[in-house]
Design an enzyme around this catalytic site. Structure first.
Site, short mmCIF file in Angstrom:
data_model
loop_
_atom_site.label_atom_id
_atom_site.label_comp_id
_atom_site.label_asym_id
_atom_site.label_seq_id
_atom_site.Cartn_x
_atom_site.Cartn_y
_atom_site.Cartn_z
N CYS A 1 -10.29 -0.10 -4.34
CA CYS A 1 -9.81 1.24 -4.69
C CYS A 1 -10.60 1.79 -5.88
O CYS A 1 -10.21 2.79 -6.46
CB CYS A 1 -8.32 1.22 -5.00
SG CYS A 1 -7.92 0.11 -6.35
N ASP B 1 -9.43 -7.95 -1.59
CA ASP B 1 -8.86 -6.63 -1.86
C ASP B 1 -8.29 -6.61 -3.28
O ASP B 1 -7.08 -6.54 -3.49
CB ASP B 1 -7.73 -6.37 -0.83
CG ASP B 1 -7.15 -4.98 -0.96
OD1 ASP B 1 -7.68 -4.16 -1.71
OD2 ASP B 1 -6.13 -4.71 -0.28
N ASP C 1 -2.73 -14.89 -4.03
CA ASP C 1 -2.43 -13.78 -4.93
C ASP C 1 -1.85 -14.35 -6.22
O ASP C 1 -1.30 -15.45 -6.23
CB ASP C 1 -1.43 -12.83 -4.27
CG ASP C 1 -1.41 -11.46 -4.94
OD1 ASP C 1 -2.00 -10.51 -4.38
OD2 ASP C 1 -0.80 -11.33 -6.01
N PHE D 1 -6.28 -11.81 -2.75
CA PHE D 1 -5.48 -10.72 -3.34
C PHE D 1 -4.59 -10.15 -2.22
O PHE D 1 -4.66 -8.99 -1.87
CB PHE D 1 -6.36 -9.61 -3.93
CG PHE D 1 -7.34 -10.09 -4.98
CD1 PHE D 1 -6.94 -10.26 -6.30
CD2 PHE D 1 -8.66 -10.38 -4.65
CE1 PHE D 1 -7.83 -10.71 -7.26
CE2 PHE D 1 -9.56 -10.83 -5.60
CZ PHE D 1 -9.15 -10.99 -6.92
N GLN E 1 0.85 -1.20 0.00
CA GLN E 1 0.00 0.00 0.00
C GLN E 1 0.88 1.25 0.00
O GLN E 1 1.87 1.31 0.74
CB GLN E 1 -0.91 0.00 1.24
CG GLN E 1 -1.87 -1.16 1.31
CD GLN E 1 -3.10 -0.99 0.40
OE1 GLN E 1 -3.32 0.08 -0.18
NE2 GLN E 1 -3.87 -2.05 0.26
C1 LIG Z 1 -4.74 -3.87 -4.21
S1 LIG Z 1 -3.53 -5.08 -4.13
C2 LIG Z 1 -3.91 -5.65 -2.53
C3 LIG Z 1 -2.76 -6.25 -1.81
C4 LIG Z 1 -2.91 -6.45 -0.33
N1 LIG Z 1 -4.22 -6.87 0.07
C5 LIG Z 1 -2.48 -5.24 0.43
O1 LIG Z 1 -3.29 -4.63 1.13
O2 LIG Z 1 -1.31 -4.89 0.35
C6 LIG Z 1 -4.18 -6.19 -5.25
C7 LIG Z 1 -3.45 -7.48 -5.36
O3 LIG Z 1 -4.17 -8.27 -6.30
C8 LIG Z 1 -3.26 -9.08 -6.99
N2 LIG Z 1 -3.92 -9.50 -8.24
C9 LIG Z 1 -4.29 -8.74 -9.27
N3 LIG Z 1 -4.88 -9.48 -10.20
C10 LIG Z 1 -4.89 -10.75 -9.75
C11 LIG Z 1 -5.38 -11.97 -10.25
N4 LIG Z 1 -5.98 -12.05 -11.42
N5 LIG Z 1 -5.25 -13.07 -9.49
C12 LIG Z 1 -4.68 -13.01 -8.29
N6 LIG Z 1 -4.18 -11.89 -7.77
C13 LIG Z 1 -4.29 -10.76 -8.48
C14 LIG Z 1 -2.04 -8.22 -7.16
O4 LIG Z 1 -0.88 -9.01 -7.31
C15 LIG Z 1 -2.03 -7.41 -5.86
O5 LIG Z 1 -1.18 -7.99 -4.92
#
Ligand SMILES: C[S@@+](CC[C@H](N)C(=O)[O-])C[C@H]1O[C@@H](n2cnc3c(N)ncnc32)[C@H](O)[C@@H]1O
Length: 729
Positions: free
Chosen positions: A680, A653, A604, A583, A525
């Protein structure tokens, strides 16, 4: 046309099948695929990740087919728009008069509208998912329409909403509620028009002077001249409006709490990404990015994208959202760039690029003495498998500084960008072809003294060329502890390697009392302190104890999460719930709640993040957490997750796009008593909540609890985080 559109949409939603696999997308061979096997596809000269499940490019044919259908649909739409434009144009011209002299304003000169084969241009732009600038048949070259507007609201994304007497809406950049202004219409779309502000006639209601010298032309902050309280009001409104319009919750106004404000509204970002690119102030009145290759190569600049342009770079000397030490690094890089420009090309390009980095290690300190001494001599690439960048979910603004597809000399794949190959030891070229981006990430190890990781992203590996500037950075900014060089053939390339140059090959962050390591390309974040507020809200909604004293949250939020959400006590009924952190990034949410759970499962798609998450569990002596790498957008995701223990609580998330219909269907069947949805993007969150709360949609039905909490992680930008609680009916 409708059938074609439906087919194309369906193909996009479900992903395409590998050749010969249309009838059985869940065949065992496909089940073994994960994010690492994703390949890329070529679309309009640019490489993009392909979401289909084919194991190799050769096996994929469906996505190509879907693209063709999408193109066809876009062309049909463009024709429809052309017909509608004429009608809209008449409506607009009633209040409009021709612009005599294009005027240079802080917000940008109006783009001259030209007569031409508009259908062709419209169709071409529509292919890319964007709409054409209003090339209106019959409009004389060099003329644009000037209109007087009253701004009444701020739309999600930061555009001012200006409603005509007829009800027709014009979205105008840099316009704020209460402002009277003159603007130039730049596009006419299906239900609205788009305009660029030329000048203010009467200031808006909550005008303040923006402290940043780059405010205006810079595409990073768009709200800096709006009082912070008014920013919060607008951001809450975006969440309410998305729930009403997209989620279908007519009573949304009473469901959303006040916004959790940010304590530090400047210098809060721990991650900034600046681009190297052709110098540009404002896109409007400048060269057309689509024909930029035909004009002489502009000067190379380091900065952020100006408003309205994804291809040029506005040189910046400071950014008020980052730490002052990051400003210092930026200035050192800018001075270095100037010396490069003044040197003859040959001097800037040593004969061989094959030598390894020979940078002197920075003075050893408690954090990274060991790795300082050895990394410079023998840089080793980190895993190239990680699918996500550190900025994966950052606002689509100047901060996410990616060059466009055809940004003059350096756009597209170029000579080093052959698909699948990462250039090594390439012949030396001019800096324009070498330098891509500067990423600065700020860590906050225990003790609260910031440290920095500097990553220079280049299109090939030639560490000698970076040596002098990196040495200056180390000498002049002692808080820089880590230097790395990421090599990516193109800015959007997935085939990247990160070479350590000096210092530990990761950043340390203290969050919710835990110590996290974050690799150069793992997500974290961007606003570390505000993340504790966000995670504490999440904890309360999950029925668990937050890391911070709840009194730090605004009173309205405290009441909502404690009373309206009835978040006290464990919803699952079991003593210690099984928690899924979907995620999960580097595992921050799940690990911060692990002591209250029987098990934490983190998932993730990014391999680098999952590796960090496992190491983070270990370094914090957490033994009840396990992390798995899966693409949660895969159509057969349910089969991949079936062996995991069922969740009592799911915390999800996702990135801006939200969740896929297939994964939402899976969530409805996963048995969780609570789903806490962190987002977001209020629009995709509202869409997904609608899916989870719909009746007769298969699986369990969830209800949205009152007390949806917006949390401002990004002051001065048009972005908002929000947290919603859904409970199983
Ligand atoms: C907004 S971040 C949230 C990370 C964590 N929850 C945090 O608060 O730090 C979104 C996450 O979704 C993962 N992501 C995006 N697309 C994805 C997918 N298709 N499958 C799995 N993970 C995914 C990204 O790698 C990223 O780590």
């Amino acid at each position: 046309m409708q059938a074609t559109g439906r087919a194309a949409r369906a193909a996009r939603r479900q992903g395409s099948h590998a050749r010969g696999d249309r009838a059985s997308p869940d065949r065992p061979a496909l089940r073994q695929l994960d994010a690492n096997t994703l390949h890329t596809r070529q679309l309009e000269g640019a490489t993009a990740p392909c979401r289909c499940q084919a194991p190799t490019q050769a096996a994929c044919n469906g996505c190509e087919e879907a693209e063709q259908q999408r193109h066809q649909q876009a062309e049909e739409q463009a024709q429809l728009y052309a017909m509608q434009q004429q009608q809209r144009w008449q409506e607009l011209t009633e209040t409009a008069r021709p612009l005599q002299q294009p005027q240079q304003q802080a917000v940008g000169q109006p783009r001259a509208l030209t007569t031409g084969p508009s259908e062709r241009v419209c169709a071409r732009r529509a292919h890319k998912g964007a709409f054409c600038f209003a090339l209106v048949p019959g409009q004389a070259s060099g003329q644009a329409l000037e209109v007087e507007l009253d701004c009444t609201a701020l739309a999600f994304g930061g555009q001012g909403v200006c409603r005509q007497d007829s009800g027709f809406v014009i979205f105008c950049n840099a316009a704020f509620p209460g402002e009277k202004l003159i603007a130039c219409i730049t596009a006419i779309k299906r239900g609205h028009a788009v305009a660029t502000k030329l000048r203010t006639l009467q200031a808006h209601d909550h005008a303040v002077s923006a402290p940043c010298p780059h405010f205006g032309p810079c595409g990073g902050c768009t709200l800096q001249n709006l009082e912070y309280a008014a920013q919060l009001t607008a951001k809450r409104e975006w969440v309410v409006s998305a729930l009403q319009r997209i989620g279908g919750f007519s009573q949304a106004e009473s469901l959303v709490t006040s916004v959790i404000p940010c304590r530090d509204i400047f210098r809060y970002r721990n991650n900034m990404r600046f681009s190297f690119g052709p110098k540009g102030g404002s896109h409007f009145g400048g060269p057309d990015p689509d024909t930029a290759a035909e004009i002489p190569p502009p000067d190379l600049a380091l900065g952020l994208h100006p408003r309205g342009s994804g291809t040029t770079v506005l040189p910046v000397s400071t950014c008020h959202l980052q730490h002052t030490d990051a400003d210092k690094i930026l200035q050192i890089m800018n001075s270095w760039l100037q010396t490069l420009a003044s040197e003859p090309q040959a001097a800037a390009a040593p004969a061989s690029s094959s030598s390894q980095g020979t940078l002197e290690p920075s003075p050893p300190d408690a954090q990274g003495a060991a790795s300082h001494s050895k990394s410079a001599a023998a840089p080793q690439p980190s895993s190239s498998a990680a699918a996500q960048t550190s900025n994966e979910r950052q606002p689509r603004s100047g901060f996410r500084a990616q060059r466009g597809r055809r940004g003059g000399q350096r756009g597209g794949r170029g000579k080093h960008g052959a698909r699948g190959s990462l250039p090594q030891n390439s012949p030396q070229g001019p800096p324009q072809q070498f330098l891509q981006e500067l990423v600065m990430r700020q860590g906050l190890p225990e003790g609260g003294k910031p440290t920095f990781m500097v990553d220079i992203i280049t299109s090939y590996h030639a560490p000698d060329r970076l040596q002098s500037v990196l040495r200056t950075i180390q000498e002049q900014v002692p808080t820089v502890k880590t230097l790395v060089n990421t090599v990516a053939a193109t800015p959007r390339s997935r085939n990247v390697k990160t070479y350590p140059i000096s210092g530990p090959h990761f950043l340390r962050q203290t969050l919710c009392g835990l110590d996290f390591r974050v690799s150069p390309r793992s997500f974290f974040q961007t606003n570390t302190r505000q993340t504790e507020m966000l995670y504490s809200t999440v904890a309360l909604m999950a029925g668990l104890k937050p890391a911070i004293d709840i009194k730090q949250l605004p009173t309205g939020v405290q009441q909502a999460v404690q009373q309206d959400c009835k978040a006290e006590g464990n919803p699952s009924g079991s003593e210690r719930p099984v928690l899924w952190d979907i995620f999960c990034g580097v595992g921050t949410i799940g690990l911060s709640l692990a002591s209250q759970c029987s098990k934490v499962i983190g998932i993730d798609g990014a391999g680098g993040g999952i590796t960090d998450a496992g190491l983070n569990a270990h370094r914090n002596s957490i033994h009840n957490a396990a992390f798995f790498q899966h693409d949660l957008a895969a159509p057969n995701i349910s089969t991949k997750l079936e062996s995991l223990p069922q969740p009592d609580i799911v915390i999800t998330d996702p990135a801006r796009a939200g969740m896929t219909p297939a994964f939402l269907a899976y969530l409805r069947n996963c048995g969780a008593a609570r789903i806490v949805y962190v987002s977001c993007d209020p629009s995709s969150q509202a869409r997904d909540i609608r899916q989870l709360t719909a009746k007769d949609n298969g699986g369990a039905q969830y209800q949205l609890m009152p007390g949806i909490v917006p949390c401002d992680m990004f002051p001065h930008t048009a972005h908002i985080e929000s947290v919603a609680l859904l409970t199983k009916l």
